[in-house]
Design a protein around this motif. Structure first.
Motif, mmCIF file in Angstrom:
data_model
loop_
_atom_site.group_PDB
_atom_site.id
_atom_site.type_symbol
_atom_site.label_atom_id
_atom_site.label_comp_id
_atom_site.label_asym_id
_atom_site.label_seq_id
_atom_site.Cartn_x
_atom_site.Cartn_y
_atom_site.Cartn_z
ATOM 1 N N ALA A 135 31.530 19.340 20.708
ATOM 2 C CA ALA A 135 32.788 20.011 20.372
ATOM 3 C C ALA A 135 32.813 20.494 18.923
ATOM 4 N N ILE A 175 30.515 22.285 17.615
ATOM 5 C CA ILE A 175 29.723 23.518 17.558
ATOM 6 C C ILE A 175 30.563 24.688 18.054
ATOM 7 N N ASN A 176 30.414 25.843 17.404
ATOM 8 C CA ASN A 176 31.225 27.007 17.726
ATOM 9 C C ASN A 176 30.364 28.201 18.103
ATOM 10 N N ASP A 177 31.012 29.187 18.710
ATOM 11 C CA ASP A 177 30.341 30.442 19.062
ATOM 12 C C ASP A 177 29.669 31.051 17.832
ATOM 13 N N ASP A 231 27.120 29.891 16.178
ATOM 14 C CA ASP A 231 26.420 28.960 15.292
ATOM 15 C C ASP A 231 24.912 29.067 15.483
ATOM 16 N N ARG A 277 30.092 22.947 27.755
ATOM 17 C CA ARG A 277 31.187 23.536 26.977
ATOM 18 C C ARG A 277 31.103 25.068 26.977
ATOM 19 N N SER A 313 33.797 27.817 28.537
ATOM 20 C CA SER A 313 34.310 28.945 27.750
ATOM 21 C C SER A 313 34.091 30.269 28.482
ATOM 22 N N GLU A 347 35.780 33.711 27.626
ATOM 23 C CA GLU A 347 35.556 33.681 26.185
ATOM 24 C C GLU A 347 34.053 33.826 25.880
ATOM 25 N N PHE A 402 30.719 32.878 24.051
ATOM 26 C CA PHE A 402 30.171 31.673 23.406
ATOM 27 C C PHE A 402 28.657 31.679 23.596
ATOM 28 N N ASP A 410 23.559 26.400 10.688
ATOM 29 C CA ASP A 410 24.814 25.651 10.721
ATOM 30 C C ASP A 410 24.599 24.187 11.076
#
Length: 504
Positions: free
Chosen positions: A22, A24-26, A28, A51, A55, A60, A62, A130
Motif C-alpha cells: 500500500a 507504493i503508488n502509480d 513508482d 493492488r 485499481s 484507474e 497503475f 523510489d
C-alpha cells in the motif's frame, strides 16, 4: 522470526505484505532484488499485483517501472506482468508472461549489459528510484542486512532508493552469512579506482549490505523457497558440444596458452554448461576456479569432489535438490563460494585481468561469426543479452554453443545473416554445435565462412549455406564480406511463411 530480525528498530516496522504494498503508488520506480530465480522478494510482488488489479478494475491507471538484477520468478515478473502492472523493465527477464507483454507492446523493455545496469542507475540515466525491495536471510542487531541466495544489483538499489522494504525469509539459510562480498569502492567517473581483484577468491568488501535505518519503511516476514527448476537430463547433443569444448580447452593447455588447471571458467545456464561441468568432474583436472554469474549444480559437484577450489558469482541457479543441499551445508560452501554484486561479477576490468574463459548460448550465428542471442526471427524477444556480452567482449577466450537446429530441424542455428546482432564477429572466438567446432581466431571473413558451414551447420542445411556463400562470393562486387542482400534474410522469411527454413 525474532532471531532473524535482531534490530529493535526494524522489528517495529514489521507489517504484512499487503500493508507494505500500500506504500507504493502509480509510476513508482522499484529496484527489486533477485537474479536467475534466486534471492527475489516472494510476498510483496503478489500483494502489489493484487493492488494494481483492483485499481485497474476501478478504471484507474497503475503501473510501476521494474529494475532487477536479472530474471526473477513467476511470483514477481509473472505476477506483475499478468495484471499489466509493468510499464517498463530492465535489464534481463525470462518469465513467459513478461516476455509476452514485451512482445505484444504492453511493456517497454530496455535490454542492458548486466555490468552496466548499476552504473547507469548510479549516474541517474533512468531517473530516481523510489523503492528498493530486497530479500534478507537476517537483519543483524546493528541493522545490517545479510543477503540471501543472490546479490545482483541489491547494493545499488538500497543505495539509490528513497525507501527500502526488506523481506526476511526464514527458508534461506542463516549460514549464508559470510558468503557475500559487497564492494563499496565504486566511484563514478572520473573518480574510479582499480577494482582490487587478481584472483577469483579475493574478498574485497563486506559481508552485509549497508542500509541507513531511516530508509527502511517496512519489514515483511516470509518463508517461501526460491524458484529452483530441475535441470533436464543431459542429452546427446549437449554431451557432444561439451566434448568439443573440453577438447578445445585441452588443446589450449597443450599449446601453452592456458595452465593445466585452466583459467577461471564462466558459463551460461542450462544443459550444455552442466554437461561441460560434468565433463570436468570426470576429468583429471584439479584446482579449478570459476569467475562467473551463477553457481549451478555442476559447480557444487565439483566443489564436493575437491576439484573446484573457489567459485565467484552473483547468484545461485540450482535445482530443488541442490538448493536443499546448499541450505543444509551453507557453512561449508561459503568457504568455496563468493557471491558479489553483479557490477563486480560481470565487470570487464576483472574479467579481462583474470583471463576468464567464457562459454555462452546463442539463438543463431551467421557464416561470418555474428551472433544473435536475444531475438527469434529478428523481432521476438526471448530473454535478453544478460551477461553474455560482458564476458564475450572481455574474456581471454569466448565461445558460443548451441545445437545446430531447432524446432525439430525446421530452424538452422547457422544462417547467412543473423536476424539480430548481439555479439559481432569481432567478439566471439569459437562457435560449437553438436556437429563440430569452428575456431575463428585470426581468420578473415572469407576464411571463417567455409569453416563455420563445414564444421557447425547441420548436414540438412550445409549445401544451402555453401551455395549462398559461393554465389555471394561470385556475384558480390566487394569481396571482404560477400553477401547477397536480397537473400540474406530469405531463410527467416521462408520460416515465417512456411514453418521451415528448408527449401521444398
Amino acid at each position: 522470526m525474532s532471531e532473524r530480525i535482531a534490530n529493535a528498530t526494524h522489528r517495529q516496522k514489521l507489517m504484512s505484505a499487503e500493508d507494505a504494498a500500500a506504500l507504493i503508488n502509480d509510476g513508482d520506480q522499484i529496484g527489486f532484488g533477485g537474479f536467475t530465480g534466486s534471492g527475489y522478494p516472494k510476498a510483496l510482488p503478489g500483494a502489489l499485483a493484487k493492488r494494481i488489479k483492483e485499481s485497474h478494475d476501478r478504471g484507474e491507471k497503475f503501473t510501476v517501472n521494474v529494475f532487477t538484477g536479472a530474471s526473477t520468478a513467476p511470483e514477481l515478473d509473472g505476477a506483475l506482468a499478468s495484471v499489466d502492472g509493468i510499464g517498463w523493465r530492465m535489464p534481463y527477464q525470462s518469465d513467459p508472461q513478461m516476455r509476452n507483454k514485451i512482445n505484444d507492446g504492453t511493456s517497454f523493455y530496455t535490454d542492458i549489459h548486466l555490468s552496466e545496469a548499476g552504473m547507469m542507475v548510479r549516474e541517474g540515466f533512468f531517473g530516481n528510484i523510489d523503492f528498493a525491495i530486497i530479500e534478507a536471510a537476517k537483519i543483524t542487531e546493528d541493522g545490517h542486512i545479510i543477503p540471501t541466495s543472490s546479490i545482483g544489483n541489491n547494493n545499488v538499489w538500497v543505495e539509490k532508493a528513497d525507501k527500502v522494504i526488506v523481506e526476511v525469509n526464514s527458508w534461506q539459510s542463516e549460514d549464508l552469512e559470510g558468503m557475500h562480498d559487497i564492494y563499496y569502492g565504486f566511484a563514478l567517473p572520473p573518480n574510479r579506482v582499480p577494482i582490487p581483484i587478481t584472483h577469483p577468491g579475493d574478498r574485497i568488501g563486506e559481508k552485509y549490505l549497508r542500509i541507513p535505518q531511516n530508509k527502511v519503511v517496512a519489514v515483511v516476514e516470509t518463508s517461501d523457497p526460491d524458484r529452483n527448476t530441475p535441470f533436464k537430463p543431459i542429452d546427446d547433443d549437449s554431451r557432444k558440444i561439451a566434448g568439443y569444448l573440453l577438447d578445445f580447452y585441452d588443446n589450449e593447455v597443450k599449446q601453452g596458452r592456458m595452465p593445466k588447471n585452466l583459467l577461471p571458467l564462466q558459463s551460461g545456464v542450462g544443459n550444455i554448461p552442466n554437461a561441460v561441468l560434468d565433463g570436468l568432474l570426470h576429468s583429471d583436472l584439479e584446482h579449478l576456479t570459476s569467475y562467473t554469474e551463477v553457481i549451478q549444480d555442476g559447480m557444487i559437484d565439483l566443489i564436493d569432489a575437491g576439484k573446484l577450489d573457489v567459485a565467484s558469482a552473483t547468484a545461485f541457479s540450482l535445482s530443488p535438490e541442490y538448493a536443499h543441499k546448499m541450505n543444509e551445508n551453507a557453512a561449508f560452501y561459503r568457504e568455496h563460494i563468493i557471491l558479489r554484486p553483479q557490477e563486480i561479477s560481470n565487470h570487464p576490468e576483472a574479467i579481462r585481468r583474470l583471463g576468464v574463459v567464457g562459454a555462452n548460448g546463442m539463438i543463431e550465428a551467421d557464416i561470418y561469426g555474428n551472433v544473435n542471442s536475444t531475438h527469434v526471427m529478428g523481432s521476438r524477444m526471448m530473454n535478453g543479452i544478460g551477461g553474455s556480452g560482458d564476458f564475450t567482449r572481455n574474456a581471454y577466450i569466448s565461445a558460443f554453443v548451441s545445437p545446430s537446429t531447432a524446432k525439430n530441424g525446421d530452424i538452422s542455428a547457422i544462417v547467412p545473416m543473423v536476424s539480430h546482432v548481439d555479439h559481432t564477429e569481432h567478439d566471439g572466438m569459437v562457435i560449437i554445435t553438436e556437429q563440430g567446432i569452428a575456431d575463428l581466431r585470426g581468420l578473415a571473413p572469407r576464411q571463417r565462412a567455409p569453416k563455420i558451414i563445414e564444421n557447425c551447420a547441420h548436414p540438412d542445411y550445409r549445401p544451402m549455406l555453401m551455395d549462398y556463400y559461393e554465389r555471394a562470393l561470385r556475384d558480390c562486387k566487394f569481396k571482404h564480406t560477400p553477401h547477397l542482400l536480397s537473400e540474406a534474410y530469405s531463410w527467416h522469411t521462408r520460416f515465417l511463411e512456411t514453418g521451415t527454413m528448408k527449401m521444398n
